[in-house]
Structures are given as C-alpha cells and as structure tokens.
Write an enzyme that holds these catalytic residues in place. Structure first.
Site, PDB file in Angstrom:
ATOM      1  N   HIS A  94       0.677  -1.239  -0.112  1.00 36.81           N
ATOM      2  CA  HIS A  94      -0.018  -0.052  -0.014  1.00 36.81           C
ATOM      3  C   HIS A  94       0.872   1.360   0.135  1.00 36.81           C
ATOM      4  O   HIS A  94       1.943   1.170   0.615  1.00 36.81           O
ATOM      5  CB  HIS A  94      -0.992  -0.051   1.083  1.00 36.81           C
ATOM      6  CG  HIS A  94      -0.262  -0.062   2.416  1.00 36.81           C
ATOM      7  ND1 HIS A  94      -0.364   1.277   3.195  1.00 36.81           N
ATOM      8  CD2 HIS A  94      -0.117  -1.030   3.267  1.00 36.81           C
ATOM      9  CE1 HIS A  94       0.094   0.890   4.367  1.00 36.81           C
ATOM     10  NE2 HIS A  94       0.358  -0.453   4.591  1.00 36.81           N
ATOM     11  N   ASP A  96      -0.202   4.373   1.039  1.00 35.77           N
ATOM     12  CA  ASP A  96      -0.545   5.396   1.947  1.00 35.77           C
ATOM     13  C   ASP A  96       0.182   5.266   3.334  1.00 35.77           C
ATOM     14  O   ASP A  96       0.678   3.907   3.629  1.00 35.77           O
ATOM     15  CB  ASP A  96      -2.124   5.387   2.144  1.00 35.77           C
ATOM     16  CG  ASP A  96      -2.762   4.285   2.812  1.00 35.77           C
ATOM     17  OD1 ASP A  96      -2.349   2.919   2.487  1.00 35.77           O
ATOM     18  OD2 ASP A  96      -3.307   4.288   3.870  1.00 35.77           O
ATOM     19  N   ASP A 157       5.901   1.603   6.609  1.00 32.41           N
ATOM     20  CA  ASP A 157       4.786   0.923   6.548  1.00 32.41           C
ATOM     21  C   ASP A 157       4.055   2.023   5.564  1.00 32.41           C
ATOM     22  O   ASP A 157       3.607   2.770   5.867  1.00 32.41           O
ATOM     23  CB  ASP A 157       4.172   0.958   7.692  1.00 32.41           C
ATOM     24  CG  ASP A 157       2.739   0.472   7.818  1.00 32.41           C
ATOM     25  OD1 ASP A 157       2.398  -0.185   6.786  1.00 32.41           O
ATOM     26  OD2 ASP A 157       2.050   0.626   8.833  1.00 32.41           O
ATOM     27  N   GLU A 191      -5.031   1.736   2.697  1.00 30.70           N
ATOM     28  CA  GLU A 191      -4.811   0.595   3.581  1.00 30.70           C
ATOM     29  C   GLU A 191      -5.199   0.989   4.994  1.00 30.70           C
ATOM     30  O   GLU A 191      -5.638   0.338   5.728  1.00 30.70           O
ATOM     31  CB  GLU A 191      -3.555  -0.224   3.427  1.00 30.70           C
ATOM     32  CG  GLU A 191      -3.766  -1.630   4.012  1.00 30.70           C
ATOM     33  CD  GLU A 191      -3.121  -1.585   5.481  1.00 30.70           C
ATOM     34  OE1 GLU A 191      -2.978  -2.675   5.974  1.00 30.70           O
ATOM     35  OE2 GLU A 191      -2.625  -0.474   5.911  1.00 30.70           O
ATOM     36  N   GLU A 192      -4.448   2.089   5.573  1.00 35.96           N
ATOM     37  CA  GLU A 192      -4.252   2.675   6.911  1.00 35.96           C
ATOM     38  C   GLU A 192      -5.749   3.042   7.277  1.00 35.96           C
ATOM     39  O   GLU A 192      -5.705   2.899   8.528  1.00 35.96           O
ATOM     40  CB  GLU A 192      -3.347   3.554   7.150  1.00 35.96           C
ATOM     41  CG  GLU A 192      -1.854   3.479   6.589  1.00 35.96           C
ATOM     42  CD  GLU A 192      -1.281   2.220   7.754  1.00 35.96           C
ATOM     43  OE1 GLU A 192      -2.076   1.962   8.534  1.00 35.96           O
ATOM     44  OE2 GLU A 192       0.004   2.016   7.572  1.00 35.96           O
ATOM     45  N   ASP A 214       4.042  -6.358   3.848  1.00 37.62           N
ATOM     46  CA  ASP A 214       3.534  -5.270   5.119  1.00 37.62           C
ATOM     47  C   ASP A 214       3.884  -5.988   6.197  1.00 37.62           C
ATOM     48  O   ASP A 214       3.206  -5.496   7.130  1.00 37.62           O
ATOM     49  CB  ASP A 214       2.153  -5.099   4.588  1.00 37.62           C
ATOM     50  CG  ASP A 214       2.026  -3.619   5.168  1.00 37.62           C
ATOM     51  OD1 ASP A 214       2.828  -3.113   5.825  1.00 37.62           O
ATOM     52  OD2 ASP A 214       0.595  -3.414   5.468  1.00 37.62           O
ATOM     53  N   HIS A 397       3.650   3.732  12.399  1.00 40.06           N
ATOM     54  CA  HIS A 397       2.736   4.973  12.680  1.00 40.06           C
ATOM     55  C   HIS A 397       3.124   5.689  13.624  1.00 40.06           C
ATOM     56  O   HIS A 397       2.315   6.481  14.420  1.00 40.06           O
ATOM     57  CB  HIS A 397       1.474   3.879  13.362  1.00 40.06           C
ATOM     58  CG  HIS A 397       0.861   3.198  12.358  1.00 40.06           C
ATOM     59  ND1 HIS A 397      -0.499   2.782  12.750  1.00 40.06           N
ATOM     60  CD2 HIS A 397       1.270   2.549  11.135  1.00 40.06           C
ATOM     61  CE1 HIS A 397      -0.820   1.724  11.595  1.00 40.06           C
ATOM     62  NE2 HIS A 397       0.149   1.987  10.699  1.00 40.06           N
TER      63      HIS A 397
END
Ligand SMILES: [Zn+2]
Length: 427
Positions: A94, A96, A157, A191-192, A214, A397
C-alpha cells in the site's frame, strides 16, 4: 562438511546492485497520508503522486501495461517467460501512510553501519530510538538503519513493501535467465483507514494467489489474522422526573456502569493478552437515564471462540439486569472479518512456497499471527488467498519508525526466490 539445503541459492545476488534503498529514500519523501474523514476514493488525491511515479518507473523498466486507475490503484504485469503452466501470482503493497502521525516533508536519514547507540533524531531531540525500547534494533548492529528526522513518521509502512516489489521487478527484468510465470503487481491506496481493497478489480488483476509485503522483522510470515465480531449491549431503564422518581426510576447509565464493572480485570482484555490469546474490549459507551449502550469488539484466532466470548458477555448482561429490577438488556452481534487461515488452509502451497523462499534467502522463518485484520484477510475472503511477508518495517505509525536496508534486501531476495519456487513446482 554437511551442505545446508539452501546454500546453492546463496550466490544469486552477489553481483546485483540492489535498488531498494534508493527507491525507498525517494518514495518516503512523497506525502501519501490517507484520511479517515474523507469520503472520496482515494481518500486523499496526493496518494496518486507516488502512484504516478511508480507507473512511470514500471514503464521505464519495461512493464508497458502499468496503469494508475481513477480509484488510485496501480496494476502491472511481468509477462511469463516459461512454457510451464504457472498460476498467476501477485505482489501487493500500500502507498498510503497512517493518519496517526504527519507524513509531510519526511527527511529520511541513513545511519550507516549502526553500532547500537541511541538514535537521537535531529529535528526533535526528544525523539530518541533506543535498543531498550526497540529490542529488535539490537539484532541490527552492523546494518544500515533508516529513520525519519524527528517530526514525522518514516513511512516504511508500507513504502518498504513498495520499494521491495519495485526492486524485485528490476531484478527479474535484468535477469531474463530466471524462469517465472506471469507475475502481477498491485499498489493500493487507503490501507491505513481500512479501505484498501474497496475498489480493487480482481478480474482485471487476474491473479490466482497473492502476497502482501507489509510485515515487520526479517523472516516474519503471517498467514493468519484475528476473527472479529462487534457486539452491542443495550440497557433500557425506566425514566421518571427526578424530583418524583422514588421507587420508579431505573437509571440505564448505572446499569451499564455496573455491567462494565463486572468484566474481568486481569484477563480477557487487550491490555492483559498477547500472542494467540483473544479478548473482549469495550470501545464505546454512551447513554441517558432511559437507555445506555456499550459497544464491544470481540477477537480471537479461532472463530468458534467468538461465540464463547459473546455468551460470556450475554451472561454478564443478564446478571446485571437481574440486579436492577425493571431494567432490561438487549444483545446484538455483528460479524466484522474472519481469520484468513480458514482460506489459506485450503491452498497450503501458497504458504509452503513462501516459507521455502524465505529459507532459500538464508533467513529463518518466523511464523506470526496478526493481532488485527489486514487487507490480505479481506482479499483472501474475496477469493484471492493473500498471506503477508516481511519487509523490515518496524515501530510503524510514529516518529520512532525505522527500517534496515539489509532487511529490505532480504525481502527482495525472498520474493525473487518465491516466483522461482512457483515456476519450479509447476508442470
Ligand atoms: Zn501497512
């Protein structure tokens, strides 16, 4: 000397100049934060800035069919170069980054030949990455560690996954002697915020099996996720004017509070469980004297256990209501998602080949279970079995996020081996 079973593959990358680090450093500088409050698809238009770059680079490498669609998905195909009938496999990552931490103007820093010291990030000296708080870093001494500069997340990520897939494409296209079937590339937005596969076109993709890139530490392989339900417990009281309520009023807020008090304190909850243990977790409480609601998430790796947990909650609800005469309770369960292992167990070769590929790269497999849902679990139930492979991304994150260059390279090696394994095992 005994020859280890996979040493014959060890020379394959000796003369290869990996491109994964350069790519990664460029990709993380593009702001691709997704936004849960947006109703558009993709949730933020800026995610397409990276996706457009990826299409351009895929075309430059020779994948002429690379496209970005209006929903923000990138599709591309590496054509088969074998006469065997190999199932079409896909690699997915992903673009994003998490809405939990700024992803604007990321300034990546490469800490060459990491020596185990604390990493003090220059743009905010309060942000310090230590081996005490991040024990995995201890294993990374001697490797090259990439971090952000202190004011943003890094975006490993999942730009580590994106860069790994791009380098795999580069390797295969510069090594035409390596036999492989048709390989599909898929880069997804959002995705997040849990919307990563909302608009994916599996027909257009045309793959039979897929792998997301991931997961975290070197060797990590995830073929299962939680199974998940939501449960809503509603309490009804009896309202009355508080000045004249004696003997009449039954306050639903107090009933709900008493119910929450009856939940176990030392087990059964996210704050007291890890590994393969499941839990029930109140996530929201709201109400007035007449009616109060407690919302739960219910999680376990064994789908059958969810019913046990729900029955437990229901029992507690009934006990509570019984001690407040005049009140009543209502219990509603809603299915959220299911453990992807239920799907993957029907196609054991998907995980078997992945484990073999990790070992051919000289890495020990670490079987892990994702204590959450992934895009892979949704894809698996949409008909595309999709376990998750390591990329090296860690502490994601937040501002402490980091990744090892050598872990990303091992991830590239793994998926090159993986396309080879699929070809070898086919007729
Ligand atoms: Zn991710």
């Amino acid at each position: 000397m005994i020859e280890l079973p996979f040493t014959k593959y060890s020379g394959m990358f000796d003369d290869y100049s990996f491109t994964v680090e350069d790519r990664f450093l460029r990709y993380v500088q593009v702001d691709t934060q997704s936004d849960p409050n947006s109703t558009t698809q993709p949730s933020t238009e800026k995610q397409k800035n990276l996706s457009r770059m990826l299409v351009e680079e895929l075309k430059q490498m020779g994948l002429q069919d690379a496209i970005l669609d209006e929903w923000g998905y990138v599709y591309a195909t590496i054509p088969s170069n074998t006469t065997k009938e190999v199932p079409v496999i896909c690699f997915c990552a992903h673009v994003d980054t998490s809405p939990d931490c700024s992803g604007a103007q990321v300034k990546p820093i490469v800490h060459r030949n990491y020596d185990g010291r604390k990493l003090v990030l220059p743009d905010d000296k309060e942000v310090v990455i230590t081996t005490e708080e991040h024990p995995y870093l201890k294993k990374k001494i001697g490797e090259d560690i990439i971090t952000a500069s202190g004011t943003t997340l890094l975006g490993a990520d999942d730009k580590a996954g994106v860069a790994v897939i791009m380098d795999m494409v580069n390797y295969l296209l510069t090594h035409p002697d390596i036999s492989h079937g048709e390989v599909k590339i898929l880069f997804t937005p959002d995705e997040e915020i849990g919307r990563g596969v909302d608009k994916v076109d599996l027909k257009k993709l045309g793959a039979k099996f897929s792998y997301t890139l991931d997961a975290g530490e070197r060797g990590a392989f995830e073929d299962e996720t939680f199974s998940a339900d939501g449960a809503t417990v509603t309490f009804y009281g009896i309202s009355a004017h508080p000045g004249y309520a004696k003997g009449k009023l039954v306050n639903a807020i107090k009933v709900a509070a008493d119910f929450v008090e009856r939940l176990p304190k030392n087990h059964f909850s996210p704050e007291t469980t890890d590994g393969r243990e499941g839990f029930v977790h109140p996530v929201q409480i709201s109400g007035i004297a007449e009616k109060a609601t407690v919302q739960f998430i219910v999680r376990d790796f064994q789908t059958g256990k969810l019913t046990e947990y729900e029955n437990f909650l229901k029992e507690k609800m009934e006990e509570t209501v019984a001690s407040f005469p005049g009140s009543r309770g209502e219990f509603v369960v809603k299915e959220q998602y299911r453990n992807m292992k239920e799907v993957l167990d029907r196609h054991p070769e998907v995980s078997e080949y992945a484990r073999e590929a990790i070992q051919r790269a000289g890495v020990s497999v670490i079987n892990m279970s994702a204590r959450g849902g992934t895009d892979g679990s949704r894809l698996s139930f949409m008909g595309l079995p999709t376990p998750n492979l390591f990329t090296g991304e860690m502490a994601f994150h937040g501002k402490h996020e980091y990744v090892s260059v050598q872990d990303m390279q091992k991830s590239v090696e793994t998926i090159v081996h993986l396309v080879m394994v699929w070809e070898e095992k086919s007729q």
